[in-house]
Scaffold this motif. Structure first.
Motif, PDB file in Angstrom:
ATOM      1  N   ARG A 122       0.850  -1.194   0.000  1.00 53.31           N
ATOM      2  CA  ARG A 122       0.000   0.000   0.000  1.00 53.31           C
ATOM      3  C   ARG A 122       0.886   1.245   0.000  1.00 53.31           C
ATOM      4  O   ARG A 122       1.934   1.286   0.633  1.00 53.31           O
ATOM      5  CB  ARG A 122      -0.914  -0.004   1.230  1.00 53.31           C
ATOM      6  N   GLY A 123       0.448   2.264  -0.701  1.00 52.06           N
ATOM      7  CA  GLY A 123       1.234   3.482  -0.842  1.00 52.06           C
ATOM      8  C   GLY A 123       1.945   3.573  -2.172  1.00 52.06           C
ATOM      9  O   GLY A 123       2.471   4.623  -2.528  1.00 52.06           O
ATOM     10  N   ILE A 124       1.951   2.454  -2.926  1.00 49.63           N
ATOM     11  CA  ILE A 124       2.552   2.438  -4.259  1.00 49.63           C
ATOM     12  C   ILE A 124       1.445   2.161  -5.269  1.00 49.63           C
ATOM     13  O   ILE A 124       0.813   1.103  -5.238  1.00 49.63           O
ATOM     14  CB  ILE A 124       3.656   1.378  -4.370  1.00 49.63           C
ATOM     15  N   SER A 125       1.203   3.119  -6.141  1.00 48.88           N
ATOM     16  CA  SER A 125       0.115   3.008  -7.099  1.00 48.88           C
ATOM     17  C   SER A 125       0.551   2.153  -8.282  1.00 48.88           C
ATOM     18  O   SER A 125       1.004   2.654  -9.314  1.00 48.88           O
ATOM     19  CB  SER A 125      -0.291   4.408  -7.589  1.00 48.88           C
ATOM     20  N   LYS A 187       4.325  12.803  -6.112  1.00 49.57           N
ATOM     21  CA  LYS A 187       4.966  12.584  -4.826  1.00 49.57           C
ATOM     22  C   LYS A 187       5.833  11.330  -4.888  1.00 49.57           C
ATOM     23  O   LYS A 187       5.390  10.294  -5.375  1.00 49.57           O
ATOM     24  CB  LYS A 187       3.893  12.429  -3.738  1.00 49.57           C
ATOM     25  N   PRO A 188       7.082  11.405  -4.411  1.00 44.67           N
ATOM     26  CA  PRO A 188       7.958  10.222  -4.473  1.00 44.67           C
ATOM     27  C   PRO A 188       7.342   9.021  -3.757  1.00 44.67           C
ATOM     28  O   PRO A 188       6.742   9.151  -2.690  1.00 44.67           O
ATOM     29  CB  PRO A 188       9.230  10.692  -3.761  1.00 44.67           C
ATOM     30  N   LEU A 189       7.506   7.860  -4.378  1.00 43.64           N
ATOM     31  CA  LEU A 189       6.969   6.625  -3.822  1.00 43.64           C
ATOM     32  C   LEU A 189       7.990   5.974  -2.892  1.00 43.64           C
ATOM     33  O   LEU A 189       9.193   6.050  -3.134  1.00 43.64           O
ATOM     34  CB  LEU A 189       6.629   5.647  -4.942  1.00 43.64           C
ATOM     35  N   PRO A 190       7.521   5.303  -1.857  1.00 45.88           N
ATOM     36  CA  PRO A 190       8.452   4.546  -0.999  1.00 45.88           C
ATOM     37  C   PRO A 190       8.864   3.256  -1.684  1.00 45.88           C
ATOM     38  O   PRO A 190       8.057   2.612  -2.351  1.00 45.88           O
ATOM     39  CB  PRO A 190       7.611   4.264   0.254  1.00 45.88           C
ATOM     40  N   LYS A 191      10.108   2.848  -1.514  1.00 47.13           N
ATOM     41  CA  LYS A 191      10.551   1.585  -2.096  1.00 47.13           C
ATOM     42  C   LYS A 191      10.143   0.419  -1.201  1.00 47.13           C
ATOM     43  O   LYS A 191      10.252   0.510   0.023  1.00 47.13           O
ATOM     44  CB  LYS A 191      12.082   1.582  -2.252  1.00 47.13           C
ATOM     45  N   PRO A 192       9.679  -0.674  -1.795  1.00 48.48           N
ATOM     46  CA  PRO A 192       9.418  -1.872  -0.983  1.00 48.48           C
ATOM     47  C   PRO A 192      10.707  -2.340  -0.306  1.00 48.48           C
ATOM     48  O   PRO A 192      11.790  -2.229  -0.877  1.00 48.48           O
ATOM     49  CB  PRO A 192       8.935  -2.901  -2.012  1.00 48.48           C
ATOM     50  N   GLN A 193      10.587  -2.852   0.897  1.00 42.93           N
ATOM     51  CA  GLN A 193      11.745  -3.386   1.599  1.00 42.93           C
ATOM     52  C   GLN A 193      12.251  -4.636   0.891  1.00 42.93           C
ATOM     53  O   GLN A 193      11.467  -5.450   0.408  1.00 42.93           O
ATOM     54  CB  GLN A 193      11.381  -3.719   3.052  1.00 42.93           C
ATOM     55  N   ARG A 194      13.584  -4.792   0.844  1.00 36.30           N
ATOM     56  CA  ARG A 194      14.152  -5.923   0.109  1.00 36.30           C
ATOM     57  C   ARG A 194      13.729  -7.270   0.693  1.00 36.30           C
ATOM     58  O   ARG A 194      13.683  -8.271  -0.013  1.00 36.30           O
ATOM     59  CB  ARG A 194      15.681  -5.826   0.090  1.00 36.30           C
ATOM     60  N   ASN A 195      13.438  -7.309   1.974  1.00 33.57           N
ATOM     61  CA  ASN A 195      13.056  -8.583   2.599  1.00 33.57           C
ATOM     62  C   ASN A 195      11.545  -8.761   2.650  1.00 33.57           C
ATOM     63  O   ASN A 195      11.034  -9.663   3.308  1.00 33.57           O
ATOM     64  CB  ASN A 195      13.634  -8.682   4.014  1.00 33.57           C
ATOM     65  N   ALA A 196      10.802  -7.895   1.934  1.00 32.28           N
ATOM     66  CA  ALA A 196       9.344  -8.006   1.911  1.00 32.28           C
ATOM     67  C   ALA A 196       8.930  -9.153   0.993  1.00 32.28           C
ATOM     68  O   ALA A 196       9.695  -9.560   0.109  1.00 32.28           O
ATOM     69  CB  ALA A 196       8.718  -6.699   1.432  1.00 32.28           C
ATOM     70  N   ARG A 234     -16.613 -11.205   3.214  1.00 33.55           N
ATOM     71  CA  ARG A 234     -15.416 -10.453   3.587  1.00 33.55           C
ATOM     72  C   ARG A 234     -14.963  -9.636   2.382  1.00 33.55           C
ATOM     73  O   ARG A 234     -15.340  -9.925   1.234  1.00 33.55           O
ATOM     74  CB  ARG A 234     -14.285 -11.401   4.010  1.00 33.55           C
ATOM     75  N   VAL A 235     -14.144  -8.614   2.644  1.00 27.39           N
ATOM     76  CA  VAL A 235     -13.671  -7.763   1.558  1.00 27.39           C
ATOM     77  C   VAL A 235     -12.169  -7.515   1.699  1.00 27.39           C
ATOM     78  O   VAL A 235     -11.601  -7.600   2.792  1.00 27.39           O
ATOM     79  CB  VAL A 235     -14.410  -6.406   1.525  1.00 27.39           C
ATOM     80  N   SER A 236     -11.550  -7.196   0.581  1.00 27.37           N
ATOM     81  CA  SER A 236     -10.151  -6.800   0.544  1.00 27.37           C
ATOM     82  C   SER A 236     -10.049  -5.535  -0.296  1.00 27.37           C
ATOM     83  O   SER A 236     -10.606  -5.468  -1.394  1.00 27.37           O
ATOM     84  CB  SER A 236      -9.298  -7.913  -0.073  1.00 27.37           C
ATOM     85  N   ALA A 237      -9.357  -4.525   0.230  1.00 32.19           N
ATOM     86  CA  ALA A 237      -9.182  -3.249  -0.473  1.00 32.19           C
ATOM     87  C   ALA A 237      -7.687  -3.019  -0.664  1.00 32.19           C
ATOM     88  O   ALA A 237      -7.047  -2.337   0.139  1.00 32.19           O
ATOM     89  CB  ALA A 237      -9.814  -2.113   0.318  1.00 32.19           C
ATOM     90  N   PRO A 238      -7.079  -3.569  -1.712  1.00 36.03           N
ATOM     91  CA  PRO A 238      -5.618  -3.561  -1.842  1.00 36.03           C
ATOM     92  C   PRO A 238      -5.001  -2.273  -2.380  1.00 36.03           C
ATOM     93  O   PRO A 238      -3.781  -2.189  -2.496  1.00 36.03           O
ATOM     94  CB  PRO A 238      -5.362  -4.711  -2.824  1.00 36.03           C
ATOM     95  N   THR A 239      -5.815  -1.276  -2.731  1.00 32.66           N
ATOM     96  CA  THR A 239      -5.259  -0.050  -3.313  1.00 32.66           C
ATOM     97  C   THR A 239      -5.606   1.154  -2.450  1.00 32.66           C
ATOM     98  O   THR A 239      -6.565   1.146  -1.684  1.00 32.66           O
ATOM     99  CB  THR A 239      -5.815   0.197  -4.725  1.00 32.66           C
ATOM    100  N   ASP A 240      -4.824   2.218  -2.618  1.00 35.89           N
ATOM    101  CA  ASP A 240      -5.171   3.492  -2.006  1.00 35.89           C
ATOM    102  C   ASP A 240      -6.363   4.081  -2.741  1.00 35.89           C
ATOM    103  O   ASP A 240      -6.542   3.885  -3.954  1.00 35.89           O
ATOM    104  CB  ASP A 240      -3.989   4.459  -2.069  1.00 35.89           C
ATOM    105  N   ALA A 241      -7.162   4.837  -2.015  1.00 28.73           N
ATOM    106  CA  ALA A 241      -8.406   5.343  -2.585  1.00 28.73           C
ATOM    107  C   ALA A 241      -8.181   6.348  -3.712  1.00 28.73           C
ATOM    108  O   ALA A 241      -9.048   6.521  -4.572  1.00 28.73           O
ATOM    109  CB  ALA A 241      -9.247   5.985  -1.480  1.00 28.73           C
ATOM    110  N   ASP A 242      -7.030   7.030  -3.713  1.00 30.16           N
ATOM    111  CA  ASP A 242      -6.792   8.051  -4.737  1.00 30.16           C
ATOM    112  C   ASP A 242      -5.921   7.550  -5.880  1.00 30.16           C
ATOM    113  O   ASP A 242      -5.427   8.330  -6.682  1.00 30.16           O
ATOM    114  CB  ASP A 242      -6.152   9.292  -4.111  1.00 30.16           C
TER     115      ASP A 242
END
Length: 359
Positions: A122-125, A187-196, A234-242
Protein backbone atom coordinates in the motif's frame (compact mmCIF):
# COMPACT_ATOMS: atom_id res chain seq x y z
CA UNK A 1 60.90 1.43 -6.13
CA UNK A 2 59.13 -1.79 -5.22
CA UNK A 3 57.69 -2.07 -8.73
CA UNK A 4 61.14 -1.68 -10.29
CA UNK A 5 62.57 -4.35 -8.00
CA UNK A 6 59.73 -6.68 -8.94
CA UNK A 7 60.38 -6.20 -12.63
CA UNK A 8 64.09 -7.02 -12.10
CA UNK A 9 63.24 -10.16 -10.15
CA UNK A 10 60.51 -11.40 -12.51
CA UNK A 11 61.39 -11.96 -16.19
CA UNK A 12 58.72 -10.68 -18.62
CA UNK A 13 57.79 -14.14 -19.79
CA UNK A 14 57.20 -15.37 -16.28
CA UNK A 15 54.97 -12.32 -15.51
CA UNK A 16 52.73 -13.10 -18.51
CA UNK A 17 52.56 -16.74 -17.45
CA UNK A 18 51.59 -15.73 -13.91
CA UNK A 19 48.80 -13.43 -15.15
CA UNK A 20 47.48 -16.12 -17.49
CA UNK A 21 47.48 -18.62 -14.65
CA UNK A 22 45.60 -16.20 -12.41
CA UNK A 23 42.90 -15.67 -15.07
CA UNK A 24 42.62 -19.40 -15.56
CA UNK A 25 42.15 -19.80 -11.83
CA UNK A 26 39.35 -17.25 -11.85
CA UNK A 27 37.63 -18.94 -14.79
CA UNK A 28 38.01 -22.33 -13.15
CA UNK A 29 36.55 -20.90 -9.95
CA UNK A 30 33.35 -19.87 -11.74
CA UNK A 31 34.07 -16.17 -12.39
CA UNK A 32 33.14 -16.51 -16.06
CA UNK A 33 30.48 -19.20 -15.52
CA UNK A 34 28.59 -17.10 -12.96
CA UNK A 35 29.67 -13.47 -13.34
CA UNK A 36 29.11 -11.97 -9.91
CA UNK A 37 30.52 -8.70 -11.22
CA UNK A 38 27.71 -8.34 -13.78
CA UNK A 39 25.11 -6.52 -11.62
CA UNK A 40 27.75 -4.01 -10.51
CA UNK A 41 28.78 -3.46 -14.11
CA UNK A 42 25.17 -2.76 -15.19
CA UNK A 43 24.55 -0.59 -12.13
CA UNK A 44 27.12 1.81 -13.61
CA UNK A 45 26.05 1.57 -17.28
CA UNK A 46 22.38 0.59 -17.46
CA UNK A 47 19.87 3.44 -17.71
CA UNK A 48 22.43 6.06 -16.69
CA UNK A 49 23.20 4.20 -13.47
CA UNK A 50 19.71 4.59 -11.96
CA UNK A 51 19.54 1.19 -10.30
CA UNK A 52 21.79 -0.28 -7.58
CA UNK A 53 23.46 -3.63 -8.12
CA UNK A 54 21.49 -5.15 -5.23
CA UNK A 55 18.25 -4.56 -7.17
CA UNK A 56 19.62 -5.71 -10.53
CA UNK A 57 21.18 -8.95 -9.29
CA UNK A 58 17.89 -10.82 -8.57
CA UNK A 59 16.38 -9.99 -11.98
CA UNK A 60 19.41 -10.79 -14.18
CA UNK A 61 20.30 -14.31 -15.35
CA UNK A 62 23.24 -16.09 -13.77
CA UNK A 63 25.12 -16.55 -17.03
CA UNK A 64 27.16 -13.78 -18.60
CA UNK A 65 25.14 -11.50 -20.89
CA UNK A 66 26.63 -10.82 -24.29
CA UNK A 67 24.12 -8.35 -25.73
CA UNK A 68 24.83 -5.33 -23.55
CA UNK A 69 22.40 -2.56 -22.59
CA UNK A 70 20.26 -0.19 -24.61
CA UNK A 71 18.74 3.19 -23.84
CA UNK A 72 16.51 5.61 -25.73
CA UNK A 73 15.29 8.94 -24.41
CA UNK A 74 13.03 11.33 -26.28
CA UNK A 75 11.09 14.12 -24.59
CA UNK A 76 8.91 12.53 -21.94
CA UNK A 77 9.69 8.93 -22.91
CA UNK A 78 12.61 6.87 -21.65
CA UNK A 79 13.34 3.24 -22.46
CA UNK A 80 16.12 1.07 -21.03
CA UNK A 81 16.81 -2.57 -21.80
CA UNK A 82 19.38 -5.23 -21.01
CA UNK A 83 19.88 -7.52 -23.98
CA UNK A 84 20.98 -11.14 -23.64
CA UNK A 85 21.37 -11.50 -27.40
CA UNK A 86 18.84 -11.20 -30.21
CA UNK A 87 15.36 -10.47 -28.91
CA UNK A 88 16.00 -11.86 -25.45
CA UNK A 89 15.65 -9.07 -22.89
CA UNK A 90 15.86 -10.18 -19.25
CA UNK A 91 14.98 -6.63 -18.19
CA UNK A 92 13.01 -3.89 -19.95
CA UNK A 93 12.10 -0.63 -18.18
CA UNK A 94 9.93 1.99 -19.80
CA UNK A 95 8.59 5.35 -18.59
CA UNK A 96 6.34 7.81 -20.40
CA UNK A 97 3.84 10.58 -19.60
CA UNK A 98 2.20 11.28 -22.98
CA UNK A 99 1.09 7.71 -23.49
CA UNK A 100 -1.70 6.34 -25.61
CA UNK A 101 -3.65 3.16 -26.12
CA UNK A 102 -0.61 1.33 -27.47
CA UNK A 103 1.39 1.79 -24.27
CA UNK A 104 -1.54 0.70 -22.10
CA UNK A 105 -2.04 -2.42 -24.22
CA UNK A 106 1.67 -3.17 -23.92
CA UNK A 107 1.59 -2.66 -20.15
CA UNK A 108 -1.36 -4.95 -19.54
CA UNK A 109 -0.17 -7.51 -22.04
CA UNK A 110 -1.89 -9.88 -24.50
CA UNK A 111 -5.61 -10.23 -24.12
CA UNK A 112 -6.18 -7.04 -22.14
CA UNK A 113 -8.10 -8.95 -19.50
CA UNK A 114 -8.22 -5.85 -17.29
CA UNK A 115 -7.63 -8.10 -14.32
CA UNK A 116 -4.57 -6.72 -12.53
CA UNK A 117 -2.91 -8.34 -9.53
CA UNK A 118 -2.20 -5.77 -6.84
CA UNK A 119 1.21 -6.97 -5.69
CA UNK A 120 2.75 -3.70 -4.48
CA UNK A 121 2.60 -2.62 -0.83
CA UNK A 122 0.00 0.00 0.00
CA UNK A 123 1.23 3.48 -0.84
CA UNK A 124 2.55 2.44 -4.26
CA UNK A 125 0.12 3.01 -7.10
CA UNK A 126 0.91 -0.04 -9.16
CA UNK A 127 -0.05 -3.57 -10.08
CA UNK A 128 1.02 -6.57 -12.09
CA UNK A 129 -0.48 -6.70 -15.56
CA UNK A 130 -0.10 -9.53 -18.03
CA UNK A 131 2.94 -7.83 -19.50
CA UNK A 132 4.81 -7.20 -16.24
CA UNK A 133 4.79 -4.63 -13.46
CA UNK A 134 3.01 -1.31 -13.89
CA UNK A 135 3.28 1.90 -11.87
CA UNK A 136 0.73 4.57 -12.79
CA UNK A 137 0.84 8.02 -11.18
CA UNK A 138 -1.11 11.24 -11.56
CA UNK A 139 0.96 14.29 -12.41
CA UNK A 140 -0.41 17.05 -10.14
CA UNK A 141 -1.03 20.58 -11.29
CA UNK A 142 -2.59 22.02 -14.44
CA UNK A 143 -0.36 20.17 -16.89
CA UNK A 144 -1.70 18.31 -19.90
CA UNK A 145 -0.31 16.17 -22.69
CA UNK A 146 -0.47 16.80 -26.42
CA UNK A 147 -4.11 15.64 -26.53
CA UNK A 148 -5.20 17.99 -23.76
CA UNK A 149 -5.57 15.09 -21.32
CA UNK A 150 -4.26 15.32 -17.75
CA UNK A 151 -0.74 13.91 -17.65
CA UNK A 152 -0.10 10.61 -15.92
CA UNK A 153 3.20 8.79 -15.56
CA UNK A 154 3.24 5.19 -16.78
CA UNK A 155 6.18 2.96 -15.85
CA UNK A 156 6.46 -0.67 -16.91
CA UNK A 157 9.00 -3.30 -15.91
CA UNK A 158 9.09 -6.48 -17.95
CA UNK A 159 11.32 -9.52 -17.87
CA UNK A 160 11.45 -13.17 -16.85
CA UNK A 161 11.90 -12.25 -13.17
CA UNK A 162 9.43 -9.37 -12.80
CA UNK A 163 7.62 -11.16 -9.96
CA UNK A 164 10.27 -10.14 -7.45
CA UNK A 165 10.66 -7.39 -4.87
CA UNK A 166 13.77 -6.30 -6.76
CA UNK A 167 11.68 -5.65 -9.88
CA UNK A 168 9.20 -3.66 -7.79
CA UNK A 169 12.06 -1.55 -6.43
CA UNK A 170 13.29 -0.96 -10.00
CA UNK A 171 9.78 0.18 -11.02
CA UNK A 172 9.58 2.61 -8.10
CA UNK A 173 13.07 3.97 -8.75
CA UNK A 174 12.22 4.57 -12.40
CA UNK A 175 8.96 6.29 -11.45
CA UNK A 176 10.63 8.59 -8.93
CA UNK A 177 13.53 9.50 -11.22
CA UNK A 178 11.50 10.13 -14.37
CA UNK A 179 8.71 11.95 -12.52
CA UNK A 180 11.31 14.56 -11.66
CA UNK A 181 13.02 14.49 -15.08
CA UNK A 182 9.74 14.80 -17.01
CA UNK A 183 8.35 17.54 -14.77
CA UNK A 184 5.48 15.31 -13.63
CA UNK A 185 5.86 16.32 -9.99
CA UNK A 186 4.25 13.22 -8.49
CA UNK A 187 4.97 12.58 -4.83
CA UNK A 188 7.96 10.22 -4.47
CA UNK A 189 6.97 6.62 -3.82
CA UNK A 190 8.45 4.55 -1.00
CA UNK A 191 10.55 1.59 -2.10
CA UNK A 192 9.42 -1.87 -0.98
CA UNK A 193 11.75 -3.39 1.60
CA UNK A 194 14.15 -5.92 0.11
CA UNK A 195 13.06 -8.58 2.60
CA UNK A 196 9.34 -8.01 1.91
CA UNK A 197 7.24 -10.73 0.23
CA UNK A 198 6.99 -10.50 -3.56
CA UNK A 199 3.24 -10.08 -3.19
CA UNK A 200 1.50 -8.10 -0.47
CA UNK A 201 -2.17 -9.09 -0.58
CA UNK A 202 -4.44 -7.01 1.55
CA UNK A 203 -5.98 -9.22 4.25
CA UNK A 204 -9.70 -9.75 3.82
CA UNK A 205 -11.84 -8.34 6.65
CA UNK A 206 -15.53 -8.73 7.52
CA UNK A 207 -17.62 -6.53 5.24
CA UNK A 208 -19.12 -4.65 8.19
CA UNK A 209 -15.63 -3.43 9.15
CA UNK A 210 -14.79 -2.02 5.71
CA UNK A 211 -15.87 1.58 6.42
CA UNK A 212 -13.27 4.10 5.21
CA UNK A 213 -11.83 1.78 2.54
CA UNK A 214 -12.57 1.45 -1.16
CA UNK A 215 -14.90 -1.39 -0.08
CA UNK A 216 -16.80 0.64 2.51
CA UNK A 217 -19.84 0.88 0.25
CA UNK A 218 -20.36 -2.88 0.57
CA UNK A 219 -21.17 -2.45 4.26
CA UNK A 220 -24.29 -0.54 3.10
CA UNK A 221 -25.19 -2.94 0.29
CA UNK A 222 -27.50 -5.96 0.72
CA UNK A 223 -25.56 -9.18 0.16
CA UNK A 224 -27.93 -12.11 0.19
CA UNK A 225 -26.73 -14.23 -2.71
CA UNK A 226 -27.00 -17.89 -1.82
CA UNK A 227 -29.17 -17.03 1.19
CA UNK A 228 -26.12 -16.69 3.41
CA UNK A 229 -26.58 -13.10 4.57
CA UNK A 230 -24.05 -10.31 4.99
CA UNK A 231 -22.19 -11.86 7.90
CA UNK A 232 -20.57 -14.49 5.67
CA UNK A 233 -18.92 -11.95 3.38
CA UNK A 234 -15.42 -10.45 3.59
CA UNK A 235 -13.67 -7.76 1.56
CA UNK A 236 -10.15 -6.80 0.54
CA UNK A 237 -9.18 -3.25 -0.47
CA UNK A 238 -5.62 -3.56 -1.84
CA UNK A 239 -5.26 -0.05 -3.31
CA UNK A 240 -5.17 3.49 -2.01
CA UNK A 241 -8.41 5.34 -2.59
CA UNK A 242 -6.79 8.05 -4.74
CA UNK A 243 -4.88 5.68 -7.05
CA UNK A 244 -5.47 5.88 -10.84
CA UNK A 245 -6.62 2.25 -10.62
CA UNK A 246 -8.65 1.37 -7.53
CA UNK A 247 -9.78 -2.06 -6.42
CA UNK A 248 -12.20 -3.79 -4.09
CA UNK A 249 -12.61 -7.56 -3.87
CA UNK A 250 -15.53 -9.45 -2.34
CA UNK A 251 -14.99 -12.87 -0.74
CA UNK A 252 -17.47 -15.37 0.65
CA UNK A 253 -16.81 -17.24 3.87
CA UNK A 254 -13.37 -18.81 3.94
CA UNK A 255 -12.92 -18.79 0.16
CA UNK A 256 -9.40 -17.82 -0.90
CA UNK A 257 -10.57 -16.59 -4.31
CA UNK A 258 -12.85 -13.54 -4.61
CA UNK A 259 -16.44 -13.88 -5.72
CA UNK A 260 -16.47 -10.48 -7.46
CA UNK A 261 -13.65 -8.09 -8.35
CA UNK A 262 -14.36 -4.36 -8.66
CA UNK A 263 -11.94 -1.94 -10.31
CA UNK A 264 -12.07 1.77 -11.09
CA UNK A 265 -9.95 3.05 -13.98
CA UNK A 266 -9.27 6.80 -14.23
CA UNK A 267 -7.94 8.41 -17.41
CA UNK A 268 -8.67 8.76 -21.12
CA UNK A 269 -6.78 5.50 -21.77
CA UNK A 270 -9.37 3.52 -19.79
CA UNK A 271 -12.10 3.84 -22.41
CA UNK A 272 -10.46 1.80 -25.21
CA UNK A 273 -9.17 -0.64 -22.59
CA UNK A 274 -12.71 -1.37 -21.39
CA UNK A 275 -14.02 -1.58 -24.95
CA UNK A 276 -11.48 -4.26 -25.86
CA UNK A 277 -12.15 -6.09 -22.63
CA UNK A 278 -15.87 -6.33 -23.38
CA UNK A 279 -15.24 -7.30 -27.00
CA UNK A 280 -12.97 -10.16 -25.98
CA UNK A 281 -14.84 -11.39 -22.92
CA UNK A 282 -18.50 -10.69 -23.67
CA UNK A 283 -18.56 -10.66 -27.49
CA UNK A 284 -19.92 -7.12 -27.46
CA UNK A 285 -18.99 -4.74 -30.26
CA UNK A 286 -19.39 -1.15 -31.42
CA UNK A 287 -21.86 0.87 -29.31
CA UNK A 288 -22.56 -2.07 -27.02
CA UNK A 289 -18.89 -2.17 -26.00
CA UNK A 290 -18.61 1.60 -25.56
CA UNK A 291 -21.42 2.23 -23.08
CA UNK A 292 -22.73 0.91 -19.78
CA UNK A 293 -23.46 -2.79 -19.96
CA UNK A 294 -23.96 -5.93 -17.91
CA UNK A 295 -22.95 -9.21 -19.49
CA UNK A 296 -22.61 -12.77 -18.26
CA UNK A 297 -19.49 -12.10 -16.17
CA UNK A 298 -18.69 -8.39 -16.63
CA UNK A 299 -20.57 -5.19 -15.87
CA UNK A 300 -19.34 -1.70 -16.76
CA UNK A 301 -20.32 1.85 -15.78
CA UNK A 302 -18.87 5.19 -16.96
CA UNK A 303 -18.46 8.72 -15.66
CA UNK A 304 -16.37 11.87 -16.06
CA UNK A 305 -14.04 12.52 -13.13
CA UNK A 306 -11.79 15.58 -13.04
CA UNK A 307 -12.67 16.22 -16.68
CA UNK A 308 -11.37 12.78 -17.70
CA UNK A 309 -13.17 9.53 -18.55
CA UNK A 310 -13.52 7.02 -15.73
CA UNK A 311 -14.62 3.42 -16.07
CA UNK A 312 -15.89 1.06 -13.40
CA UNK A 313 -15.84 -2.69 -13.85
CA UNK A 314 -17.38 -5.55 -11.86
CA UNK A 315 -16.12 -9.02 -12.79
CA UNK A 316 -17.91 -12.14 -11.60
CA UNK A 317 -15.43 -14.87 -10.66
CA UNK A 318 -15.97 -18.66 -10.50
CA UNK A 319 -16.33 -18.38 -6.71
CA UNK A 320 -19.19 -15.94 -7.27
CA UNK A 321 -20.92 -18.30 -9.66
CA UNK A 322 -20.82 -20.96 -6.93
CA UNK A 323 -22.55 -18.49 -4.61
CA UNK A 324 -25.35 -18.02 -7.14
CA UNK A 325 -24.57 -14.34 -7.78
CA UNK A 326 -26.86 -13.51 -10.69
CA UNK A 327 -26.67 -11.02 -13.53
CA UNK A 328 -29.03 -8.74 -11.63
CA UNK A 329 -26.89 -9.05 -8.51
CA UNK A 330 -23.88 -8.01 -10.58
CA UNK A 331 -25.77 -5.02 -11.95
CA UNK A 332 -26.77 -3.88 -8.46
CA UNK A 333 -23.26 -4.33 -7.08
CA UNK A 334 -21.67 -2.40 -9.95
CA UNK A 335 -24.17 0.45 -9.52
CA UNK A 336 -23.38 0.71 -5.81
CA UNK A 337 -19.62 0.60 -6.49
CA UNK A 338 -19.78 3.27 -9.21
CA UNK A 339 -21.96 5.55 -7.07
CA UNK A 340 -19.52 5.25 -4.18
CA UNK A 341 -16.50 5.93 -6.40
CA UNK A 342 -18.05 9.02 -7.97
CA UNK A 343 -19.21 10.63 -4.71
CA UNK A 344 -16.40 12.58 -3.02
CA UNK A 345 -15.61 11.13 0.40
CA UNK A 346 -12.36 10.30 2.23
CA UNK A 347 -12.74 6.78 0.84
CA UNK A 348 -13.26 8.15 -2.70
CA UNK A 349 -11.24 11.38 -3.03
CA UNK A 350 -11.63 11.29 -6.80
CA UNK A 351 -15.38 11.72 -6.35
CA UNK A 352 -17.39 14.73 -7.43
CA UNK A 353 -17.72 13.14 -10.84
CA UNK A 354 -20.44 13.89 -13.37
CA UNK A 355 -22.42 12.01 -16.00
CA UNK A 356 -22.52 8.65 -14.26
CA UNK A 357 -23.92 5.99 -16.61
CA UNK A 358 -24.88 2.62 -15.17
CA UNK A 359 -26.46 -0.36 -16.98
Amino acid sequence: MKGEALRRLTPRGKMVTAITAALALLVGGGWAAEPYWQPWWFSLKFCDGKFPAADLAPVLPKERLVGGDEMDRSGDHEFCGINAGGRDYPLLVDSVTSFDDFEIKLALGPGDKADPRFVFPRGISGFEGRGGLVVLLDCPGPNHDYRGATRQLLVTVRGAKHRTVAAQRIAVTMANRTSSAFGCGAKPLPKPQRNAPAESPDAAIPVEKAAGTTCGWLARTPLSAGGTGAGAWRVSAPTDADAPVTSCQLFHGTDKEPAVKFTGWYGAWSRPLMRRHLEENENLYYDAANGPVVGKRNARALAICGGEPANFLARLQPAGVRQNITKEDLRSLLTAFAQAQTTRTPAAPRGGCTGLQVP
